[in-house]
Design a protein around this motif. Sequence first.
Motif, PDB file in Angstrom:
ATOM      1  N   ARG A  17      51.243  24.945  30.597  1.00 40.68           N
ATOM      2  CA  ARG A  17      52.250  24.552  29.596  1.00 40.68           C
ATOM      3  C   ARG A  17      53.613  24.339  30.248  1.00 40.68           C
ATOM      4  O   ARG A  17      54.234  23.314  30.092  1.00 40.68           O
ATOM      5  N   ILE A  18      54.074  25.327  30.993  1.00 42.56           N
ATOM      6  CA  ILE A  18      55.442  25.235  31.507  1.00 42.56           C
ATOM      7  C   ILE A  18      55.538  24.368  32.760  1.00 42.56           C
ATOM      8  O   ILE A  18      56.628  23.952  33.130  1.00 42.56           O
ATOM      9  N   THR A  23      57.061  18.866  29.593  1.00 43.70           N
ATOM     10  CA  THR A  23      57.624  20.133  29.121  1.00 43.70           C
ATOM     11  C   THR A  23      58.904  20.443  29.867  1.00 43.70           C
ATOM     12  O   THR A  23      59.913  20.816  29.259  1.00 43.70           O
ATOM     13  N   CYS A  27      62.406  20.621  27.880  1.00 49.26           N
ATOM     14  CA  CYS A  27      63.145  21.884  27.906  1.00 49.26           C
ATOM     15  C   CYS A  27      64.487  21.731  28.611  1.00 49.26           C
ATOM     16  O   CYS A  27      65.484  22.325  28.194  1.00 49.26           O
ATOM     17  N   LEU A  59      55.086  22.805  22.371  1.00 48.92           N
ATOM     18  CA  LEU A  59      56.174  23.749  22.621  1.00 48.92           C
ATOM     19  C   LEU A  59      56.505  24.553  21.365  1.00 48.92           C
ATOM     20  O   LEU A  59      56.809  25.747  21.448  1.00 48.92           O
ATOM     21  N   LEU A  64      58.332  28.096  21.965  1.00 49.10           N
ATOM     22  CA  LEU A  64      59.426  27.759  22.873  1.00 49.10           C
ATOM     23  C   LEU A  64      60.469  26.856  22.224  1.00 49.10           C
ATOM     24  O   LEU A  64      61.628  26.838  22.644  1.00 49.10           O
ATOM     25  N   LEU A  88      63.210  30.624  29.411  1.00 46.25           N
ATOM     26  CA  LEU A  88      62.497  29.818  30.406  1.00 46.25           C
ATOM     27  C   LEU A  88      63.453  28.960  31.233  1.00 46.25           C
ATOM     28  O   LEU A  88      63.094  28.518  32.328  1.00 46.25           O
ATOM     29  N   LEU A  92      62.992  27.673  35.236  1.00 49.04           N
ATOM     30  CA  LEU A  92      62.873  26.225  35.459  1.00 49.04           C
ATOM     31  C   LEU A  92      64.001  25.712  36.350  1.00 49.04           C
ATOM     32  O   LEU A  92      63.777  24.859  37.204  1.00 49.04           O
TER      33      LEU A  92
END
Length: 120
Positions: A17-18, A23, A27, A59, A64, A88, A92
Amino acid sequence: MENVEAECRGLADVIARIGDKWTVMVCGHLSEGTHRFNALKLRIPGISHRMLTITLRGLERDGLVARKAYATVPPKVEYCLTPLGQSLTGPLAALASWARENRPALEQARAAFDRRAAQD
């Protein structure tokens, strides 16, 4: 052994996912504040309407991103990071910094590998 395997599967799911490029980009833009769908689409080069929709839904499902719809004509929908999503942004940013710093070394290693592979 089962616990280790289950944890690995769980971690792989979270990392998938991340670690997804869309994503990361979504984000990154939402870390700057709340955005409407079309504003995100314009700011993320190459993302299709469908892929942005899928990414935002995923998300949101993972907690998130929060989605807020307004009862207007035309409908207005805004997206923002939740506290979990905001947590997050640090990891990131660290990953992006690592990638910028090490990209030349990765490119050199790839070129060297490709040269060796072409000789074989």
